[in-house]
Motif scaffolding. Sequence first.
Motif, PDB file in Angstrom:
ATOM      1  N   LEU A  86     -16.348 -52.000 -57.241  1.00 26.50           N
ATOM      2  CA  LEU A  86     -17.054 -52.082 -55.967  1.00 26.50           C
ATOM      3  C   LEU A  86     -16.564 -50.990 -55.016  1.00 26.50           C
ATOM      4  N   SER A  87     -17.488 -50.528 -54.200  1.00 30.67           N
ATOM      5  CA  SER A  87     -17.188 -49.421 -53.289  1.00 30.67           C
ATOM      6  C   SER A  87     -16.603 -49.967 -51.996  1.00 30.67           C
ATOM      7  N   VAL A  88     -15.328 -50.285 -52.049  1.00 31.74           N
ATOM      8  CA  VAL A  88     -14.595 -50.722 -50.864  1.00 31.74           C
ATOM      9  C   VAL A  88     -13.293 -49.937 -50.822  1.00 31.74           C
ATOM     10  N   GLN A  89     -13.015 -49.318 -49.696  1.00 28.00           N
ATOM     11  CA  GLN A  89     -11.840 -48.476 -49.553  1.00 28.00           C
ATOM     12  C   GLN A  89     -10.676 -49.301 -49.013  1.00 28.00           C
ATOM     13  N   MET A  90      -9.744 -49.643 -49.885  1.00 27.45           N
ATOM     14  CA  MET A  90      -8.553 -50.388 -49.491  1.00 27.45           C
ATOM     15  C   MET A  90      -7.344 -49.468 -49.513  1.00 27.45           C
ATOM     16  N   ALA A  91      -6.326 -49.832 -48.752  1.00 29.75           N
ATOM     17  CA  ALA A  91      -5.103 -49.034 -48.719  1.00 29.75           C
ATOM     18  C   ALA A  91      -4.486 -48.961 -50.105  1.00 29.75           C
ATOM     19  N   GLN A  92      -3.922 -47.820 -50.459  1.00 32.35           N
ATOM     20  CA  GLN A  92      -3.290 -47.635 -51.757  1.00 32.35           C
ATOM     21  C   GLN A  92      -1.773 -47.554 -51.673  1.00 32.35           C
ATOM     22  N   GLU A  93      -1.241 -47.478 -50.472  1.00 32.57           N
ATOM     23  CA  GLU A  93       0.203 -47.477 -50.279  1.00 32.57           C
ATOM     24  C   GLU A  93       0.544 -48.261 -49.015  1.00 32.57           C
ATOM     25  N   CYS A  94       1.684 -48.935 -49.051  1.00 31.48           N
ATOM     26  CA  CYS A  94       2.205 -49.622 -47.875  1.00 31.48           C
ATOM     27  C   CYS A  94       3.723 -49.681 -48.029  1.00 31.48           C
ATOM     28  N   HIS A  95       4.395 -50.399 -47.135  1.00 35.19           N
ATOM     29  CA  HIS A  95       5.859 -50.379 -47.146  1.00 35.19           C
ATOM     30  C   HIS A  95       6.454 -51.074 -48.362  1.00 35.19           C
ATOM     31  N   ILE A  96       5.658 -51.869 -49.099  1.00 37.17           N
ATOM     32  CA  ILE A  96       6.171 -52.515 -50.308  1.00 37.17           C
ATOM     33  C   ILE A  96       5.700 -51.805 -51.577  1.00 37.17           C
ATOM     34  N   GLY A  97       4.995 -50.685 -51.420  1.00 37.26           N
ATOM     35  CA  GLY A  97       4.431 -49.974 -52.560  1.00 37.26           C
ATOM     36  C   GLY A  97       2.929 -50.156 -52.606  1.00 37.26           C
ATOM     37  N   PRO A  98       2.313 -50.164 -53.786  1.00 33.35           N
ATOM     38  CA  PRO A  98       0.862 -50.335 -53.865  1.00 33.35           C
ATOM     39  C   PRO A  98       0.454 -51.752 -53.427  1.00 33.35           C
ATOM     40  N   PRO A  99      -0.508 -51.883 -52.511  1.00 31.30           N
ATOM     41  CA  PRO A  99      -1.006 -53.213 -52.139  1.00 31.30           C
ATOM     42  C   PRO A  99      -1.737 -53.872 -53.306  1.00 31.30           C
ATOM     43  N   MET A 100      -1.895 -55.202 -53.236  1.00 29.90           N
ATOM     44  CA  MET A 100      -2.597 -55.947 -54.266  1.00 29.90           C
ATOM     45  C   MET A 100      -3.540 -56.960 -53.627  1.00 29.90           C
ATOM     46  N   VAL A 101      -4.657 -57.247 -54.322  1.00 32.11           N
ATOM     47  CA  VAL A 101      -5.623 -58.236 -53.828  1.00 32.11           C
ATOM     48  C   VAL A 101      -5.116 -59.608 -54.253  1.00 32.11           C
ATOM     49  N   THR A 102      -4.473 -60.305 -53.339  1.00 34.19           N
ATOM     50  CA  THR A 102      -3.835 -61.576 -53.667  1.00 34.19           C
ATOM     51  C   THR A 102      -4.801 -62.754 -53.644  1.00 34.19           C
ATOM     52  N   MET A 103      -5.964 -62.597 -52.984  1.00 35.12           N
ATOM     53  CA  MET A 103      -6.873 -63.728 -52.858  1.00 35.12           C
ATOM     54  C   MET A 103      -8.314 -63.261 -52.848  1.00 35.12           C
ATOM     55  N   LEU A 104      -9.174 -63.970 -53.589  1.00 41.10           N
ATOM     56  CA  LEU A 104     -10.619 -63.764 -53.563  1.00 41.10           C
ATOM     57  C   LEU A 104     -11.299 -65.120 -53.406  1.00 41.10           C
ATOM     58  N   MET A 105     -12.322 -65.194 -52.561  1.00 40.58           N
ATOM     59  CA  MET A 105     -13.062 -66.440 -52.346  1.00 40.58           C
ATOM     60  C   MET A 105     -14.548 -66.145 -52.193  1.00 40.58           C
ATOM     61  N   VAL A 106     -15.377 -66.934 -52.867  1.00 41.69           N
ATOM     62  CA  VAL A 106     -16.817 -66.921 -52.631  1.00 41.69           C
ATOM     63  C   VAL A 106     -17.147 -68.195 -51.872  1.00 41.69           C
ATOM     64  N   ASP A 107     -17.825 -68.056 -50.726  1.00 43.49           N
ATOM     65  CA  ASP A 107     -18.143 -69.225 -49.909  1.00 43.49           C
ATOM     66  C   ASP A 107     -19.034 -70.171 -50.715  1.00 43.49           C
ATOM     67  N   PRO A 108     -18.629 -71.431 -50.919  1.00 45.24           N
ATOM     68  CA  PRO A 108     -19.429 -72.345 -51.739  1.00 45.24           C
ATOM     69  C   PRO A 108     -20.767 -72.714 -51.118  1.00 45.24           C
ATOM     70  N   GLN A 109     -20.924 -72.521 -49.798  1.00 45.82           N
ATOM     71  CA  GLN A 109     -22.192 -72.826 -49.148  1.00 45.82           C
ATOM     72  C   GLN A 109     -23.094 -71.604 -49.004  1.00 45.82           C
ATOM     73  N   ASP A 110     -22.516 -70.420 -49.106  1.00 45.90           N
ATOM     74  CA  ASP A 110     -23.289 -69.185 -48.980  1.00 45.90           C
ATOM     75  C   ASP A 110     -22.630 -68.123 -49.849  1.00 45.90           C
ATOM     76  N   SER A 111     -23.091 -67.980 -51.072  1.00 42.79           N
ATOM     77  CA  SER A 111     -22.419 -67.087 -52.011  1.00 42.79           C
ATOM     78  C   SER A 111     -22.601 -65.617 -51.676  1.00 42.79           C
ATOM     79  N   ARG A 112     -23.391 -65.312 -50.660  1.00 46.23           N
ATOM     80  CA  ARG A 112     -23.453 -63.931 -50.200  1.00 46.23           C
ATOM     81  C   ARG A 112     -22.181 -63.548 -49.449  1.00 46.23           C
TER      82      ARG A 112
END
Length: 302
Positions: free
Chosen positions: A119-145
């Motif tokens: 997906l075309s989303v620009q997230m940070a690639q470096e931070c004070h702990i090294g490479p960031p990570m996507v720790t959480m993903l959620m799809v809204d159960p009432q509106d999956s958009r």
Amino acid sequence: MGKDYSICVGAVGFGGGVWHSPDGGDSWNRIRDPFPLGSQVRGMAVYPDNPNRILAGSDHGIYRSEDSGATWEKLWSPMEGMPIWSIAIDPQDTNTIFVGIKPAALFRSKDGGQSWSKLSVQMAQECHIGPPMVTMLMVDPQDSRTVWAGVEVDGVYRSLDGGDTWTHVEGGVHPDIHGMAISPGEPRRVLASTPREIYATTDMGESWQSVVTTDKFVLPYSRGVAFKSDDPNVIFSAVGDTAIGSIGAIQRSQDGGATWETRPLPVEPNSNIWKHRHPRRRPRFRPRLQLAGRGLQQQRRR
């Protein structure tokens, strides 16, 4: 007498992989095939329409089980060699799957994992702990958009078109996102857990308010957060002593976060509790709070 549910645990460290219990934790075996030795399994997700079907993400790719975690198959994906940290399945269309990795990036499949797109989303690639990570993903159960992504350390991202485009929503939330949760029912409330504080938004992330600082908890380091599946006033927070930690606990609020209490657990955890959830009620099933030091999913057998 064996219990009527299975448990799958994603493991990191030496050996790694997936551990499976067919009897509610009375006995365990490590799933060796097809997970390579040393696989670091951090992301797991249960299919909303089939509790026997599970996805697991590791640093060697993504895997699927059709029998509550007893056996697994590896799916082709472009995430081979990319550490997978989070998985979300669209509850209204379970062929749509989102995967978050380290360094922070998002992938999506619309055909049940047969093909994938970055997906075309620009997230940070470096931070004070090294490479960031996507720790959480959620799809809204009432509106999956509506799809949410939490990044450690780069804050909260939101999509309103099913993942096609994304907005980096700030509005006062600490950028070190450990966990997120969507309240059941109305009004919609989204929580974000950070190391020392839990935040909430009621306007889709445009602004955030502090719910609680963890100096009020029995242990100071906050990880996962979850709502009770049928009561938006009941919130559970997973905590530990430090980022890695040697002890964990569960805090509970029954008034939307105004006051908290420590809940007793059957045994004393020997690590920070990273993830937990409260399953939706289903006929014939009793909901149970599910805990994980490094990623756990509890399944009911047929």
